[in-house]
Scaffold this active site. Structure first.
Site, short mmCIF file in Angstrom:
data_model
loop_
_atom_site.label_atom_id
_atom_site.label_comp_id
_atom_site.label_asym_id
_atom_site.label_seq_id
_atom_site.Cartn_x
_atom_site.Cartn_y
_atom_site.Cartn_z
N HIS A 84 0.81 -1.22 0.00
CA HIS A 84 0.00 0.00 0.00
C HIS A 84 0.85 1.28 0.00
CE1 HIS A 84 -3.21 -2.78 0.67
NE2 HIS A 84 -4.10 -1.84 0.89
N TYR A 281 -21.48 46.96 -2.17
CA TYR A 281 -21.67 45.76 -1.35
C TYR A 281 -20.38 45.31 -0.65
CZ TYR A 281 -26.26 44.98 -3.54
OH TYR A 281 -27.54 45.09 -3.97
N PHE A 332 -13.76 4.45 8.34
CA PHE A 332 -12.65 5.01 7.57
C PHE A 332 -13.13 5.91 6.43
CE2 PHE A 332 -13.43 0.54 6.23
CZ PHE A 332 -14.14 0.82 5.07
#
Length: 514
Positions: A84, A281, A332
């Site tokens: 991984h 504004y 997860f």
């Protein structure tokens, strides 16, 4: 170095802000260890049994139905970490890695992840010794946890991959040896517990949250200065206007503007002879816009604090009165973090967008009543013409980056992970957005101060005058064209020092959740 006791499940935002600096020695509160040991025992029993238990004696993801022999359980965890570790891109910075280590240790110490105490102690040892894993920033979709970046974090624990010590990258085995640390030998489920979780996306989002709070504070102060520079009215900040709408952020921010502008000589000078009915504004609606941004920041802070204290790996080991259970779920999945990051992105972009509009107003003599481009000899000199272009470029860049990441989902793992959050990218883009907005606000600070100078000998309000003087110690009045990049950098450095944050914190005691 002071010792700092982490209380799992009870971390505060102020504590997390402090931990980013690495100026403490972390340890876990002693009360947490019995639960940690109990959950580790549950996993050990599951590993010794023949009953399939996901991630303990089975494969992972789509391979969950594959049974793994007891003799291979350690190798299973080692293979998981190596397989991984597929991250790419630039490395995460030291502060973020420190926070990831602290969050992962605190999460595992909640006592339902099934890891031995030594795993948590090993994470804290990396933090305490400054042996920081090299973690690539790209490669996570924020669904089955931040798998790739957390795999690289775990590589350092087992003595593989690379670490950074005092800014120097070296092999992890060398970094551990220099610090007198031994590589961790993973037991059943421990690799999976370390890889599963939202700690990377959460740490990235919390870092950005802290930056966004400071940028927000700076924009409020500089926006108030722009009101005076443009000889705007403070009537739109009247408490009665905001009370009848009822939006909490708007009510709080309007009070900040009122107090910042209180006692301005510039305002008093045109109170009775100003023929303008309403301001544009970007001046008048600051409480409405910045108040809405403040509400988003506060909401994101609540979500991220919950996530920082959460258990987000899988499966989880729960001790029962009669039967212990190992339950597989989906904590997860980082959707809460993705949503929090997306809303933070909107707030960060809007803070910058409104600031850019005030810069545009100040350099436009038809709107501001000030000299064109805030220079005394327009034509020969361009003044702040191009500084506004830079602000516009940064604001436009932020608008592109503010596109929600959470609406995207690309299935992975042979459709086992068929919906993902993209939380890691959602959080990772926020720091660059904060930097862009800080630079926009820095340009506004320069233009507002320049505008205030044109009203001399009249001065702005006392609080704002202190900010003006602070800037003028670094940047002088622009009498003729010079390299404004130097001025912008100096103003940005002033804002990055968080010099304006205490001022807003005093005006709005509840604006920054603890």
């Amino acid at each position: 170095m002071a010792e700092w006791h982490l209380r799992p499940g009870q971390l505060s935002l102020s504590e997390l802000r402090h931990l980013l600096g690495g100026r403490v020695r972390l340890c876990i509160d002693a009360a947490a260890w019995p639960a940690v040991e109990a959950s580790a025992a549950i996993v050990a029993r599951a590993a010794a049994a023949d009953t399939p238990a996901y991630g303990i004696n089975t494969g992972f993801g789509k391979l969950a139905k594959t049974h793994i022999a007891r003799t291979d359980l350690q190798q299973l965890q080692l293979n998981l970490v190596r397989s991984h570790s597929v991250g790419t891109g630039v490395l995460l910075d030291d502060a973020t890695v420190r926070l990831i280590l602290a969050l992962k240790a605190a999460s595992l110490a909640r006592g339902v992840s099934g890891v031995r105490p030594i795993v948590i102690e090993s994470l804290l040892a990396l933090y305490n010794t400054g042996v920081l894993p090299c973690v690539p920033s790209q490669g996570s979709v924020g669904a089955s946890g931040d798998l790739a970046p957390l795999a690289h974090l775990t590589l350092a624990l087992i003595g593989e991959g690379e670490v950074r010590v005092d800014g120097v990258v070296m092999p992890a085995a060398e970094g551990l040896a220099r610090a007198g640390l031994q590589p961790l030998q993973l037991a059943a489920k421990e690799g999976l517990a370390l890889l599963n979780g939202t700690q990377v996306s959460t740490a990235l989002a919390i870092r950005a949250l802290i930056e966004a709070e400071d940028v927000f504070a700076a924009a409020v102060v500089c926006g108030a200065m722009s009101v005076d520079a443009a000889r705007g009215s403070d009537a739109p900040f009247d408490a009665r206007i905001h009370a009848v709408r009822g939006q909490p952020g708007q009510i709080d921010v309007s009070e900040a503007y009122r107090r910042l502008l209180e006692g301005s000589e510039i305002r008093r000078s045109h109170l009775l002879n100003d023929d303008r009915v309403q301001d544009p504004y970007s001046l008048r609606c600051q409480p409405q816009v910045m108040g809405a941004c403040l509400d988003l920041i506060r909401n994101a802070a609540r979500t991220l604090l919950i996530e920082a204290n959460a258990v987000t790996d899988n499966p989880l080991a729960f001790a029962g009165a009669d039967v212990d259970e190992v339950l597989s779920g989906g904590n997860f999945h980082a959707e809460p973090v993705a949503f929090a990051a997306d809303t933070l992105a909107l707030a960060i972009a809007e803070i910058g967008a409104l600031s850019e509009r005030r810069i545009a107003l100040l350099i436009d003599s038809a709107l501001s009543g000030l000299p064109p481009f805030l220079t005394q000899d327009a034509g020969l000199h361009s003044g702040f013409m191009m500084a506004h272009v830079t602000a516009a470029a940064l604001a436009s860049e932020n608008k592109s980056m503010a596109h929600p990441a959470s609406v995207d989902s690309l299935p992975t793992s042979a459709n086992q992970e068929d919906h993902v959050s993209m939380a890691t990218f959602a959080a990772r883009r926020l720091l660059p957005m904060c930097a862009n907005t800080r630079r926009i606000v820095a340009i506004e600070l320069l233009t507002a101060a320049q505008g205030i100078d044109f009203h001399a000998p009249l001065t702005t309000a006392e609080a704002l005058h202190a900010v003006y003087l602070n800037l003028r110690e670094r940047v002088s009045f622009l009498r003729e064209d010079r390299v404004l990049a130097v001025d912008i950098a100096a103003a940005e450095q002033l804002l990055a020092s968080e010099a304006l944050t205490p001022m807003v914190a005093e005006l709005l005691p509840s604006w920054r959740p603890e």
